[in-house]
Motif scaffolding. Structure first.
Motif, short mmCIF file in Angstrom:
data_model
loop_
_atom_site.label_atom_id
_atom_site.label_comp_id
_atom_site.label_asym_id
_atom_site.label_seq_id
_atom_site.Cartn_x
_atom_site.Cartn_y
_atom_site.Cartn_z
N GLY A 242 5.29 13.56 -19.56
CA GLY A 242 5.23 14.25 -18.26
C GLY A 242 6.61 14.63 -17.76
N LEU A 243 7.57 13.71 -17.93
CA LEU A 243 8.96 13.98 -17.50
C LEU A 243 9.58 15.11 -18.33
CD1 LEU A 243 11.57 13.11 -15.97
CD2 LEU A 243 12.00 11.52 -17.84
N GLY A 244 9.47 15.00 -19.66
CA GLY A 244 10.08 16.01 -20.52
C GLY A 244 9.46 17.38 -20.33
N GLY A 245 8.13 17.44 -20.27
CA GLY A 245 7.46 18.72 -20.11
C GLY A 245 7.83 19.41 -18.81
N THR A 246 7.91 18.63 -17.73
CA THR A 246 8.24 19.22 -16.43
C THR A 246 9.67 19.73 -16.40
OG1 THR A 246 6.73 17.63 -15.42
CG2 THR A 246 8.20 18.80 -13.95
N LEU A 247 10.61 18.94 -16.96
CA LEU A 247 12.02 19.36 -16.95
C LEU A 247 12.23 20.61 -17.80
CD1 LEU A 247 13.94 15.96 -17.15
CD2 LEU A 247 13.63 17.45 -15.17
N ILE A 248 11.66 20.63 -18.99
CA ILE A 248 11.82 21.80 -19.86
C ILE A 248 11.20 23.04 -19.23
CG2 ILE A 248 11.23 22.78 -22.12
CD1 ILE A 248 11.27 19.92 -23.22
N SER A 249 10.03 22.85 -18.61
CA SER A 249 9.36 23.96 -17.95
C SER A 249 10.20 24.51 -16.80
CB SER A 249 7.99 23.51 -17.43
OG SER A 249 7.42 24.48 -16.59
N SER A 250 10.84 23.62 -16.06
CA SER A 250 11.63 24.06 -14.91
C SER A 250 12.93 24.70 -15.32
CB SER A 250 11.91 22.85 -14.00
OG SER A 250 10.70 22.24 -13.59
N LEU A 251 13.51 24.23 -16.43
CA LEU A 251 14.78 24.79 -16.88
C LEU A 251 14.61 26.16 -17.54
CD1 LEU A 251 16.44 21.58 -18.34
CD2 LEU A 251 17.14 22.83 -16.30
N GLY A 252 13.41 26.43 -18.08
CA GLY A 252 13.16 27.70 -18.73
C GLY A 252 12.66 28.75 -17.75
N VAL A 262 2.22 18.37 -23.33
CA VAL A 262 1.51 18.03 -24.57
C VAL A 262 2.45 18.11 -25.76
CG1 VAL A 262 -0.36 18.74 -26.10
CG2 VAL A 262 -0.70 18.76 -23.62
N LEU A 263 3.32 19.14 -25.79
CA LEU A 263 4.27 19.26 -26.89
C LEU A 263 5.26 18.09 -26.91
CD1 LEU A 263 5.06 23.09 -26.91
CD2 LEU A 263 3.72 21.78 -28.55
N CYS A 264 5.70 17.65 -25.72
CA CYS A 264 6.60 16.49 -25.66
C CYS A 264 5.89 15.23 -26.19
CB CYS A 264 7.06 16.27 -24.22
SG CYS A 264 8.27 17.48 -23.65
N ALA A 265 4.61 15.07 -25.83
CA ALA A 265 3.85 13.93 -26.36
C ALA A 265 3.74 14.03 -27.88
CB ALA A 265 2.46 13.90 -25.72
#
Length: 309
Positions: A242-252, A262-265
């Protein structure tokens, strides 16, 4: 691209981040028991069954109410659970076949209702299509409060009934022999899964919620043989996703949060598959290599006559 420090100071970003972390944490904890009970497909079925519930809730109320959508999804999930139980109990259909049948029927019915609503001219305005893949950016502070309450309830019940769920996961027949209400415990576990699915459909959508339930549990199983440690690791892996997906989504730019979670999991699963100490690919390769060396040394120390025989 926005800097990470700027994002973390944004209150809206903090809400989304906290909501996705709580969703991953609670999903990972509940998913551990599903995985051990070989009911990985159950989360998939309940997630897909939520779609017609959302559509029917919109057709009845005529408004875009997240609370109403969640009520509809919960009712649809409970109906799907009873349908799966009835098929397996009163017919010769195997559990996986019953789950697959209910999944396809409910999701097909949901797509039909969604298409009907969109043709009526109100579908796009209602945003119902967002429930397929999730829309974490639409989360507000009240949604995070709801997610926090749901996470506390789910994890609290798992801690309270940990011994019973453990027995039910490994030997339900023995649990019945000891006098445990296995049927009620099974329904309680299904209800918790329904609640987890309903809580997560806004963030990751009905299609990908199943992955967030199962993938952290499968990853955690690679690292330990103890259920308590596995449940904790599964919750941790879900929170990391959840942390990784949200951060990557926000940075892109315009990257969807749910699929990235799901990809981070999946990345965590891949690392577990390779680097886990006993079940990982590297560990198994080392064991096979050592066994081959020991065999060659044993054969090499034998007299030539014995080797010829």
């Amino acid at each position: 691209m926005t800097s990470l420090a700027t994002l973390l100071t944004d209150p809206n970003m903090q809400w989304i981040l906290l909501g996705c972390i709580l969703l991953g944490l609670s999903s990972g904890v509940i998913g551990s028991f599903m995985y051990l009970r070989k009911q990985s497909l159950m989360g998939d079925a309940l997630a897909h069954a939520a779609l017609p519930g959302v559509c029917v809730a919109f057709m009845i109320t005529g408004t875009k109410s997240v609370f109403g959508f969640m009520i509809g999804a919960a009712i649809a999930g409970i109906v799907a659970t009873f349908a799966i139980s009835a098929l397996t109990r009163y017919s010769r259909i195997k559990s996986d076949s019953a789950i697959a049948a209910v999944l396809s029927v409910f999701f097909g019915f949901g797509i039909m209702l969604l298409t009907e609503i969109q043709h009526s001219g109100a579908g796009n305005q209602s945003g119902l299509d967002k429930f397929l893949f999730g829309q974490a950016a639409a989360m507000v502070l009240s949604d995070v409060y709801t997610m926090a309450v749901i996470s506390v309830v789910l994890i609290g019940i798992c801690i309270l009934f940990f011994k019973e769920f453990k027995l039910l996961s490994f030997d339900p027949g023995f649990a019945r022999g000891l006098g445990y209400p296995a049927g009620l415990l099974d329904k309680l576990l299904m209800l918790l899964i329904v609640i987890a699915v309903v809580a997560g459909i806004q963030a990751v959508g009905v299609i990908m919620m199943a992955a967030l339930l199962i993938t952290p549990a499968v990853s955690a199983r690679y690292w330990t043989e103890k259920l308590g440690v596995m449940v904790c690791l599964s919750g941790l892996f879900g929170a990391i996703a959840g942390l990784g997906g949200t951060l990557i989504s926000s940075l892109g730019q315009n990257l969807p949060t749910g699929p990235l979670c799901v990809l981070c999991a999946t990345v965590v699963f891949g690392m577990s598959l390779i680097f886990a100490p006993q079940r990982g690919m590297i560990s198994k390769a080392i064991v096979r290599l050592n066994a081959r060396k020991n065999l060659e040394q044993t054969v090499g120390t034998q007299p030539r006559e014995e080797r010829a025989l």
